[in-house]
Design an enzyme around this catalytic site. Sequence first.
Site, mmCIF file in Angstrom:
data_model
loop_
_atom_site.group_PDB
_atom_site.id
_atom_site.type_symbol
_atom_site.label_atom_id
_atom_site.label_comp_id
_atom_site.label_asym_id
_atom_site.label_seq_id
_atom_site.Cartn_x
_atom_site.Cartn_y
_atom_site.Cartn_z
ATOM 1 N N PRO A 16 -10.318 -39.648 35.211
ATOM 2 C CA PRO A 16 -10.351 -39.428 36.661
ATOM 3 C C PRO A 16 -9.369 -38.380 37.169
ATOM 4 C CG PRO A 16 -9.295 -41.521 36.145
ATOM 5 C CD PRO A 16 -9.864 -41.007 34.871
ATOM 6 N N ASN A 17 -9.848 -37.671 38.195
ATOM 7 C CA ASN A 17 -9.063 -36.687 38.932
ATOM 8 C C ASN A 17 -8.839 -35.370 38.187
ATOM 9 O OD1 ASN A 17 -8.493 -38.283 41.338
ATOM 10 N ND2 ASN A 17 -7.214 -39.542 39.998
ATOM 11 N N ARG A 24 -4.082 -29.785 43.101
ATOM 12 C CA ARG A 24 -2.920 -30.538 43.574
ATOM 13 C C ARG A 24 -1.908 -30.719 42.464
ATOM 14 N NH1 ARG A 24 -5.855 -35.603 46.301
ATOM 15 N NH2 ARG A 24 -3.913 -36.617 45.777
ATOM 16 N N TYR A 29 0.882 -30.494 36.652
ATOM 17 C CA TYR A 29 -0.248 -30.232 35.741
ATOM 18 C C TYR A 29 -0.540 -28.752 35.592
ATOM 19 C CZ TYR A 29 -0.645 -35.188 36.323
ATOM 20 O OH TYR A 29 -0.363 -36.519 36.352
ATOM 21 N N ASN A 82 -8.575 -37.165 27.153
ATOM 22 C CA ASN A 82 -7.492 -37.301 28.122
ATOM 23 C C ASN A 82 -7.950 -38.385 29.095
ATOM 24 O OD1 ASN A 82 -5.619 -37.238 30.123
ATOM 25 N ND2 ASN A 82 -5.505 -34.988 30.254
ATOM 26 N N ALA A 85 -5.521 -41.537 34.318
ATOM 27 C CA ALA A 85 -4.937 -42.820 34.756
ATOM 28 C C ALA A 85 -5.392 -44.003 33.910
ATOM 29 C CB ALA A 85 -5.301 -43.057 36.212
ATOM 30 N N GLU A 106 -5.675 -38.370 21.367
ATOM 31 C CA GLU A 106 -5.298 -38.535 22.783
ATOM 32 C C GLU A 106 -4.519 -37.309 23.238
ATOM 33 O OE1 GLU A 106 -3.044 -42.110 23.313
ATOM 34 O OE2 GLU A 106 -2.537 -41.701 25.397
ATOM 35 N N HIS A 108 -2.516 -35.430 26.660
ATOM 36 C CA HIS A 108 -2.004 -35.446 28.032
ATOM 37 C C HIS A 108 -1.436 -34.069 28.344
ATOM 38 C CE1 HIS A 108 -2.608 -39.711 28.356
ATOM 39 N NE2 HIS A 108 -2.030 -39.853 27.184
ATOM 40 N N ARG A 115 8.061 -39.037 32.566
ATOM 41 C CA ARG A 115 7.655 -39.285 33.952
ATOM 42 C C ARG A 115 7.882 -40.744 34.338
ATOM 43 N NH1 ARG A 115 1.903 -36.990 34.847
ATOM 44 N NH2 ARG A 115 2.528 -37.225 37.046
HETATM 45 O O1 LIG Z 1 -0.757 -35.631 31.780
HETATM 46 C C1 LIG Z 1 -1.969 -35.941 31.758
HETATM 47 O O2 LIG Z 1 -2.884 -35.213 31.291
HETATM 48 C C2 LIG Z 1 -2.423 -37.284 32.343
HETATM 49 O O3 LIG Z 1 -3.268 -37.930 31.395
HETATM 50 C C3 LIG Z 1 -3.195 -36.959 33.540
HETATM 51 C C4 LIG Z 1 -3.097 -37.633 34.704
HETATM 52 C C5 LIG Z 1 -3.763 -37.072 35.898
HETATM 53 C C6 LIG Z 1 -4.904 -36.341 35.747
HETATM 54 C C7 LIG Z 1 -5.497 -35.754 36.832
HETATM 55 C C8 LIG Z 1 -4.945 -35.873 38.107
HETATM 56 C C9 LIG Z 1 -3.807 -36.608 38.227
HETATM 57 S S1 LIG Z 1 -3.013 -36.801 39.762
HETATM 58 C C10 LIG Z 1 -4.024 -35.945 40.831
HETATM 59 C C11 LIG Z 1 -4.972 -36.670 41.587
HETATM 60 C C12 LIG Z 1 -5.789 -35.960 42.457
HETATM 61 C C13 LIG Z 1 -5.701 -34.577 42.547
HETATM 62 C C14 LIG Z 1 -4.803 -33.881 41.762
HETATM 63 C C15 LIG Z 1 -3.956 -34.544 40.883
HETATM 64 C C16 LIG Z 1 -3.216 -37.236 37.160
HETATM 65 C C17 LIG Z 1 -2.269 -38.888 34.835
HETATM 66 O O4 LIG Z 1 -3.012 -39.916 35.493
HETATM 67 C C18 LIG Z 1 -1.766 -39.391 33.490
HETATM 68 O O5 LIG Z 1 -0.725 -40.318 33.714
HETATM 69 C C19 LIG Z 1 -1.280 -38.214 32.657
#
Ligand SMILES: O=C(O)[C@]1(O)C=C(c2cccc(Sc3ccccc3)c2)[C@@H](O)[C@H](O)C1
Length: 151
Positions: A16-17, A24, A29, A82, A85, A106, A108, A115
Amino acid sequence: GYCDRMGARILVLNGPNLNMLGVRQPQVYGENSYTDVIDVCRRAAVARDAEVEVRQTNDEAELIGWIHDVAREKKFTAIVINPAAWTHTSVAVADALVIPEVPIIEVHISNVHAREVFRHHSYVSPIAAGVIAGFGIAGYGYAVDRAVDLS
Ligand SMILES: O=C(O)[C@]1(O)C=C(c2cccc(Sc3ccccc3)c2)[C@@H](O)[C@H](O)C1
């Protein structure tokens, strides 16, 4: 150099995301977008004469369905994931990933261990061949390369 592993077909799964990458929290990231992730995976596969498919979903049921398909069809020789969350929350995803003869790597983008505490535990790591974290989207390239070797 490494020989081409006959018929390596790598499935790269994103949770997700990750479709929102680069939009963002670039400080966490990076500035790369999700299309950059796809590009890194494709380049790594080409370099090893392997095939790769890259997918992303915000729906846990859809992700689990894809993983079941791998277990059923054996179309892929390794999975790079990946879980985002779901890394920290989903026993269901981790259970689905236990597939005989299909190694799991896996990935990240961020160094989850540097973190928040809740990101320090992964349900997936115990069933993974290995984990790459903290190297930005380059980690996907390393993961695809190793997935070919494990194929
Ligand atoms: O570091 C990563 O790749 C990770 O797997 C990736 C994550 C991740 C991935 C995409 C978005 C976000 S936070 C976010 C949410 C909405 C818009 C932009 C960023 C976190 C985290 O949930 C994980 O804890 C860590």
